[in-house]
Structures are given as structure tokens and as C-alpha cells.
Scaffold this motif. Structure first.
Motif, PDB file in Angstrom:
ATOM      1  N   ALA A   1      80.086 -50.841   0.599  1.00 59.71           N
ATOM      2  CA  ALA A   1      81.099 -51.588   1.354  1.00 59.71           C
ATOM      3  C   ALA A   1      80.582 -52.971   1.735  1.00 59.71           C
ATOM      4  CB  ALA A   1      81.508 -50.806   2.592  1.00 59.71           C
TER       5      ALA A   1
ATOM      6  N   ARG B   1      80.889 -55.336  -1.067  1.00 61.66           N
ATOM      7  CA  ARG B   1      82.257 -55.828  -1.274  1.00 61.66           C
ATOM      8  C   ARG B   1      82.567 -57.026  -0.391  1.00 61.66           C
ATOM      9  NH1 ARG B   1      85.355 -50.444  -0.025  1.00 61.66           N
ATOM     10  NH2 ARG B   1      87.199 -51.816  -0.080  1.00 61.66           N
TER      11      ARG B   1
ATOM     12  N   GLU C   1      83.911 -49.480   5.784  1.00 61.73           N
ATOM     13  CA  GLU C   1      84.834 -49.332   4.657  1.00 61.73           C
ATOM     14  C   GLU C   1      86.192 -49.956   4.987  1.00 61.73           C
ATOM     15  OE1 GLU C   1      83.113 -45.298   2.493  1.00 61.73           O
ATOM     16  OE2 GLU C   1      84.568 -45.086   4.114  1.00 61.73           O
TER      17      GLU C   1
ATOM     18  N   ALA D   1      85.786 -53.757   4.757  1.00 63.57           N
ATOM     19  CA  ALA D   1      85.775 -54.200   3.366  1.00 63.57           C
ATOM     20  C   ALA D   1      87.181 -54.197   2.770  1.00 63.57           C
ATOM     21  CB  ALA D   1      84.850 -53.309   2.536  1.00 63.57           C
TER      22      ALA D   1
END
Length: 419
Positions: free
Chosen positions: A290, A293, A324, A327
Motif C-alpha cells: 500500500a 502505491r 490500504e 492508498a
């Protein structure tokens, strides 16, 4: 009781409770019908059926009907054949229900003739899974404050790889560890789960397949009934799932260290994060993925350093789900500029200049801790000129009072943000 989904022994509970301000906990959670202070509210209680519908009970569990809250996360009581457990937050509950579904699948596998024959070849008995409900006499489910709530309360009130692998060398040499990772991948669960009944069951199945001349695929194919449902439920992204399946914990550690170095995360912060045992190797890999990203976002080390301080499994899971969610926001909503430290907690700024607080939260109620948290964030934004405004993005919802109060502070609120 030896196993617990939340893994809060009496000692662990006492340590966690000591982290919160005694006066505040006494005010908010004292027994009796004391009314909240003017302009504040008590966290709402709801029924399990209202939250989960028909999923409030299953073949090997029942979610207790009364669902409490600390104003941030909901607290669920979960009765299973393995014990009575406390689960903090809907996201963690989803993980635990997925693990119970995985156990139900392994129970069906255990009854197949193919598996029984393989167990005999491996000189092992079929798996013996617990039956009969064990109740928790300590009543720890009655304590409502979650680990996440304690973190937010504290924010508001303060105006090489040896010894790091969960796999045993003998299990790795015999192929048991690799078989367990493949079993977990097919079930859509973490091979290093902290839920001991599932971890033990997967280890036993892996031993039977590795030593009994039975492939993992053949073991799953022999499951009576509709086995595919549990196998496919909740599987992580393909790349992450395959990486965790195909690499040993030591290999994951090396890969995560290299990726963090490529992001210019310091060796000190990296080591502290990778050495933290409340994260599983799969958690750490998901967090690093994550962070990757978030290419071009400054201050990622702030998040890594804060994650390394997570004191419990609940906080570790919260940190994983939160990064998460951050991201996903960066990729699909708006580009983020950086992380900023607000009272020792990493929030974000958008490239447009606003402060973005992206949080895993079930139902935000306007409690004392929530009021204090918003006040100190407001103070930091103004004093340190952190942004042109504040946007709060929650995975869940806010109560009507919380929504009005946040708008009075000039905050923008986005409910049910993607995560």
C-alpha cells in the motif's frame, strides 16, 4: 480459555487500560445511567442483526445480539465452539468470520475418505476440532473501549532475519510450511493468523498432505458439499496473495526491506516495523504494498514509524486497513501530497492544500473523546498552518449529532469512503 480472537488476556487488558486516562474512562464508562455532558452523546448500541443481517449467526458461530461501541468502533461478542471472543470493529469481524468459514471448510475436508486415507498414510489421525461452547467467565466483553478508541482518546487529551520466521525449520524442510501457505491461499486467510484453532487446523492438514502423498489441490477437490464458497471468499489481491503463498517469511522480510529502502524509509524505522510481532508477515507485506502505491507522497516514514509502535493485534489490523484505505483514496479520489504528524498520529494533506483525515471507523458518535480529538486537530491546523481545511473520510458513518458538530467546526465529512 486459551484462545481468543482478540487475544486479550487479563494481563493484556490491564496493560491496555493503563494507557488511557483513568479520569476520562471513569467519566465515560462508569456504571449507572449517568447522562452525557451537554452537547455530547453516548455511543449508540445496536443489534447484531441490524449490522449483519442473516450473517449474525453461522454453522460454527453466533454474534451476540447487543453490539456496543466506544464512539469509534463497534465491539462484537462472538460465541464459537472454541470460546467466547471479543472482536473490535467491523473490519476485524469480517476477518474473523472468514476464518470461521475456513475452519468449516477444513472440517468438511476432514470427513472426506481421500483425506482419511492420506492421514493414515501419514500415520496421523484426522483433525479433532473442538465441540461444545466454552464461555468466558471473566466477562471481558463488557469493557467497551477499543484499542483504537484509546489511541484517539490519548491524542485528544494531550492538547538479518534469524529469529523472525514463524515457520519451523523442520516444517519447511518437509514441505509442511509451503503446504500450509497454499491451504491458506485457497481459503483466503492469512497463513500466519493469530486465531490458534485455524492455525493448528491448517498445520495438521498441511502435515497430512505433505507426509501422506496428497496434493493440496486434491484435498480440496475431495471436500463434500459446496466447498468453493469458503475457498474464494475474501481473497486478497492476486499479487499479494501469490506473494505470501510463494515466499517464506524470511523472503517476505527481505522483499519488504528492499521496497521500503526504495521509498527512502530509514533503516531504523524499517527494522522497527519489521521486528514488530503484532503484525503477521502477510500484514507487513500488505502495508508495504500500500505504501508503494503512494508513489510521490512525502513523509511515508511517519506512517511506518507509527505502525512500528502498535501495541496490540487490534491496532496492527487497524493500521493495515487504514493504509490500504489511504492508498485507495490516492489512486481513485485525489492525489495526496504528504503525511503530516498531528499529535503523534499521521494524517494526510492533499495536493490542493487541505488536511485529509482518512479513518477506519464504524459509527462516529459525538462523545467526549471525539470532541477533544477534533479540538486538538483544529488547534494544530491553525497554529501550524497544516492546511486550508479539514476533510474527514470514514469507512463507516457518523451520528446526526456528530455530523452537525463536525460541520460547525468547518469540517467536510465523507461517509462510507472506499476501503
Amino acid at each position: 480459555m486459551t484462545d481468543s480472537f482478540s487475544f486479550r488476556s487479563p494481563t493484556a487488558v490491564a496493560v491496555t487500560l493503563a494507557l488511557a486516562w483513568t479520569a476520562l474512562l471513569t467519566l465515560v464508562f462508569a456504571p449507572g445511567p449517568a447522562a452525557p455532558a451537554a452537547g455530547l452523546e453516548e455511543p449508540p448500541m445496536v443489534s447484531a442483526a441490524a449490522v449483519l443481517g442473516e450473517r449474525a449467526h453461522g454453522p460454527n458461530y453466533r454474534v451476540e445480539d447487543t453490539v456496543r461501541s466506544d464512539g469509534f468502533l463497534q465491539v462484537f461478542g462472538l460465541e464459537t465452539p472454541f470460546g467466547r471472543y471479543r472482536v473490535e470493529g467491523r473490519d476485524m469481524l469480517e476477518m474473523r468470520l472468514r476464518e470461521l468459514a475456513a475452519l468449516a471448510t477444513l472440517e468438511r475436508m476432514n470427513r472426506s475418505s481421500v483425506f482419511v486415507e492420506s492421514a493414515a498414510r501419514a500415520a496421523m489421525k484426522p483433525i479433532g476440532l473442538a465441540t461444545g461452547l466454552i464461555r468466558d467467565p471473566a466477562g471481558t466483553l463488557d469493557r467497551t473501549m477499543t484499542g483504537v478508541g484509546e489511541v484517539f482518546t490519548r491524542m485528544g487529551s494531550t492538547l538479518s532475519n534469524i529469529g523472525h520466521s514463524p515457520d519451523r525449520p523442520a516444517a519447511s524442510a518437509l514441505g509442511i510450511a509451503a503446504a500450509k501457505r497454499e491451504i491458506a491461499w485457497r481459503l483466503g486467510v492469512d497463513p500466519y493468523t493469530d486465531f490458534t484453532p485455524l492455525s493448528d487446523a491448517m498445520t495438521q492438514v498441511a502435515r497430512v498432505t505433505a507426509l501422506g502423498n496428497l496434493s493440496v489441490g486434491a484435498a480440496f477437490s475431495a471436500i463434500p458439499g459446496a466447498a468453493g464458497t469458503a475457498v474464494s471468499a475474501g481473497k486478497a489481491t492476486a499479487d499479494l496473495g501469490l506473494m505470501v503463498r510463494d515466499k517464506t517469511p524470511a523472503e517476505l522480510r527481505d522483499a519488504n526491506r528492499a521496497r521500503l529502502a526504495a521509498m527512502r524509509i530509514s533503516a531504523e524505522a524499517t527494522a522497527a516495523f519489521l521486528d514488530t510481532t503484532v503484525f503477521t508477515p502477510a500484514d507487513q507485506t500488505a502495508i508495504v504494498a500500500a505504501l508503494a502505491r503512494l508513489d510521490g507522497v512525502g513523509g511515508r516514514e511517519l506512517f511506518v514509524a507509527r505502525a512500528a509502535q502498535a501495541p496490540s493485534r487490534e491496532l496492527a489490523w487497524f493500521m493495515r486497513k487504514r493504509i490500504e484505505m489511504i492508498a485507495a483514496h490516492h489512486e481513485t479520489v485525489e492525489r495526496l501530497a504528504d503525511f503530516v504528524d498531528v499529535r503523534d498520529f499521521p494524517l494526510n494533506r492533499s495536493r490542493g492544500g487541505k488536511l485529509v483525515a482518512i479513518m477506519i471507523c464504524d459509527v462516529l458518535a459525538w462523545t467526549g473523546p471525539a470532541n477533544d480529538l477534533v479540538a486538538v486537530i483544529d488547534q494544530d491546523v491553525k497554529q501550524r498552518r497544516l492546511g486550508s481545511g479539514v476533510e474527514l473520510r470514514l469507512s463507516g458513518t457518523v451520528t446526526p449529532l456528530a455530523g452537525r458538530s463536525l460541520r460547525e467546526h468547518g469540517w467536510t465529512v465523507v461517509e462510507r469512503a472506499p476501503h
